[in-house]
Structures are given as structure tokens and as C-alpha cells.
Design a protein around this motif. Sequence first.
Motif, PDB file in Angstrom:
ATOM      1  N   HIS A 175      42.739 107.603  -6.200  1.00 24.77           N
ATOM      2  CA  HIS A 175      43.637 107.257  -5.086  1.00 24.77           C
ATOM      3  C   HIS A 175      44.453 106.040  -5.486  1.00 24.77           C
ATOM      4  CE1 HIS A 175      44.962 106.347  -0.968  1.00 24.77           C
ATOM      5  NE2 HIS A 175      44.491 107.532  -0.614  1.00 24.77           N
ATOM      6  N   LYS A 176      45.746 106.054  -5.136  1.00 26.14           N
ATOM      7  CA  LYS A 176      46.624 104.943  -5.495  1.00 26.14           C
ATOM      8  C   LYS A 176      46.537 103.776  -4.529  1.00 26.14           C
ATOM      9  CE  LYS A 176      50.035 107.999  -7.727  1.00 26.14           C
ATOM     10  NZ  LYS A 176      49.632 109.309  -7.170  1.00 26.14           N
ATOM     11  N   GLY A 177      45.706 103.900  -3.518  1.00 25.81           N
ATOM     12  CA  GLY A 177      45.455 102.769  -2.648  1.00 25.81           C
ATOM     13  C   GLY A 177      46.516 102.498  -1.604  1.00 25.81           C
ATOM     14  N   GLY A 220      41.317 104.338  -0.746  1.00 28.96           N
ATOM     15  CA  GLY A 220      41.214 105.745  -0.381  1.00 28.96           C
ATOM     16  C   GLY A 220      39.975 106.009   0.455  1.00 28.96           C
ATOM     17  N   ARG A 221      39.058 106.796  -0.086  1.00 27.83           N
ATOM     18  CA  ARG A 221      37.846 107.176   0.646  1.00 27.83           C
ATOM     19  C   ARG A 221      36.638 106.325   0.287  1.00 27.83           C
ATOM     20  NH1 ARG A 221      37.467 113.331  -1.063  1.00 27.83           N
ATOM     21  NH2 ARG A 221      35.423 113.100  -0.084  1.00 27.83           N
ATOM     22  N   VAL A 222      36.812 105.334  -0.587  1.00 28.48           N
ATOM     23  CA  VAL A 222      35.651 104.603  -1.094  1.00 28.48           C
ATOM     24  C   VAL A 222      35.778 103.105  -0.830  1.00 28.48           C
ATOM     25  CG1 VAL A 222      35.392 106.342  -2.897  1.00 28.48           C
ATOM     26  CG2 VAL A 222      36.575 104.202  -3.423  1.00 28.48           C
ATOM     27  N   ASN A 223      34.646 102.421  -0.929  1.00 32.25           N
ATOM     28  CA  ASN A 223      34.604 100.975  -0.768  1.00 32.25           C
ATOM     29  C   ASN A 223      34.127 100.300  -2.051  1.00 32.25           C
ATOM     30  OD1 ASN A 223      35.345 100.582   2.051  1.00 32.25           O
ATOM     31  ND2 ASN A 223      33.445 101.675   2.520  1.00 32.25           N
ATOM     32  N   MET A 224      34.794  99.210  -2.405  1.00 28.39           N
ATOM     33  CA  MET A 224      34.388  98.409  -3.542  1.00 28.39           C
ATOM     34  C   MET A 224      33.141  97.602  -3.159  1.00 28.39           C
ATOM     35  SD  MET A 224      36.722  95.488  -5.421  1.00 28.39           S
ATOM     36  CE  MET A 224      38.201  96.264  -4.788  1.00 28.39           C
TER      37      MET A 224
END
Length: 351
Positions: A175-177, A220-224
Motif C-alpha cells: 500500500h502506498k499509504g 493501508g490495512r496494517v499497523n507499524m
Amino acid sequence: MVRDVAYPDVQKKKDVVLIDVRSEGEYEESHIPGAVNIPLFTNEERAQVGTVYKQISPEQAKELGLRLASAKLPELVKAVQEASAGKQPVVYCWRGGMRSKSVATVLDLMGIPALRLEGGYRAYRETVKQRLADFQLKAKCVVIHGMTGVGKTQLLQRLAADGEPVLDLEGMAGHKGSAFGSIGEQPRNQRMFDSLLLQRLEELQDSSYLIMEAESKRIGRVNMPDFLVEAKHHGLHILLEAPLHIRVQRTLDQYVVDDPEFQEKVKGALRSIEKKLPPADRRFAWEALEQKRYAELAELLLVKYYDPRYQYTMSQYVGDFISLDATDLDACKQAIKRTIREKLGLAAVTT
């Protein structure tokens, strides 16, 4: 006799190949990086077996599974042999159950000394979560900032090609954010992101620094993970700058604008943000999109939507920024290398 092996022990072996015998859908959703998918059941067959298991009985589900699998075992063994290429196969399914046991047993009977991953993918996933929770990041984060289209992604790719320790979070997330970030990408879920992130962090664990883009916690769909967010805030901050016309072109270069589905995908993304634009800008954006004047649309969105938000985000950082001109990407790449070595007290760059 089939032997089970724990994932940490698999990592220590150099002569093994992971074989994921789950369905194509399970593999695509998330898998161990580097594993080869050789499914025992197709997506449809897996659904069939699951339905019989729930609605009739586990025994009949096993009988159905046996009938479905038996005809394809010769081809499956051949596929494992080809994928292994002389290495020892380590077979896994979801929880180290019947699918991996069946395949590993058949391989053993055929004289192929296969191992079975203890606990399957589920146990591997728990290992990943625990390692990320306990991870101690020792490297200094070099954080690349810059407004949309300045060339951050292109520079990270060029730095990585030069062997620099790059952490490509957008690449891992698929994802490009941004609101348009999923176009042309295959967004990944948290499980796959965590696996790729941990793998890269462990690859770079001896590096004195990591280069990453100034991403928000959610991509996108995820968390750092929190430790990476914290390290980012205390990193070495480099701010890239480039003229607007170059930023517009670089933004468009990230997409396949002649894709027949591109316009419709942009429409969906524009709907999600249009209320944040003034009415006149909103009308202009839709007209430009309908007429496929993508450069004009990109420029409007950069100036009226993305730039103000990026400026606000930048104001949240405490500390100094080192500004670099990104008009020429190759020259900027070298400037980033020099800046890192000068500020971190490393040997001078030679390439």
C-alpha cells in the motif's frame, strides 16, 4: 518416520525448503516468507471438507479428504521434489495437523526425508508476534520525509539496490499509504506484514542504521509496531524537496494510468476524500477525472489536499530536518548517503 521440527530450529538450517500444503487462498492471505505453495486441497475442496466436518462428522470429513487427496499424491510428490531441488522439505499446514502429516508421511514412504513444522503456520505466527513484542531495535532510524510525489519511494528503491539497509514499509504493506494507495497494489494483512517486517529486521540486525520513509502508524490495512514508531520519532530526519511539476509527474509514474480500470479505481478513492475539498475544487477534480486529465487532477490533489496535511504532520515532529534537493534522484541518493555517514560518524561513501 516423520519428525517434527520447531520453527526456530528451521531457521538454523540452510539446506531446507518450506512447503506450504494449505490451499491457494490460505497461502495468499499469509504464509511464511520463502515458502512454496503446493496445496493438498484446492480452495473449493477445502471448503467441501470443512462443510462435511461441521455438518456431518469428522470421520466422514477425513474420508472425503482421503478420496480427494489420493488421486493427486503422485503429482504432489513430484512437485515437492522439484521445489526442494536437493534440499530437505519442511511441510506445514495451518496447525500441524492432518494435511501436513499426510503429505510428510507419503514423502517419507517415497524415500524423501521430510520434516513437519511443529504447530504449523499458527505456531509460526505466535513466534512472529512474540519476537516483534520483544524486539530491541539498536539501529538508528534515518527517516526520509517529503511531500507526496517528491520521490521518496524511488529513492528508497535506489538505495536498496545499492545495498543500503532500507526498510520498505509500504512495499511490505502492499500500500502506498494514501487514499489512492491501494491502486495497482495488493494490500497485505497484518499477519503477512508482520512476517515480512520481522524477516527484514532480523536481516538488518547488525546494521548501525536503517533507512525508512516517514510513514504514519497505519499503512493501508496494517499497523507499524510501537517500537518502530518511537524509533522513527527519535531518528535522523531528512527532508526531500522538488518542484511541483516534478512531483506531479512522479506521482503519476507510480500508477498505470492506461489500465482500463484505473479511472474507476480513482473514482472510488476520490469519493472517500472529496468532502474535504472546497466545492469549486471538488467540481474541478471530477471534471478532470472524467476527461482523464490526470496531471491536472494530481496537481490539484497535491496542492489542496496532500500538502496541507503533510505540513501539519511535519509540525508534530520535534528536532531539526536536513533538507536535500530531490530534483535529480541519483544526485539526491548520493547526498543521502553522504548525510548519513557525516551525521552518524561513519566512513565516507565511495559510490
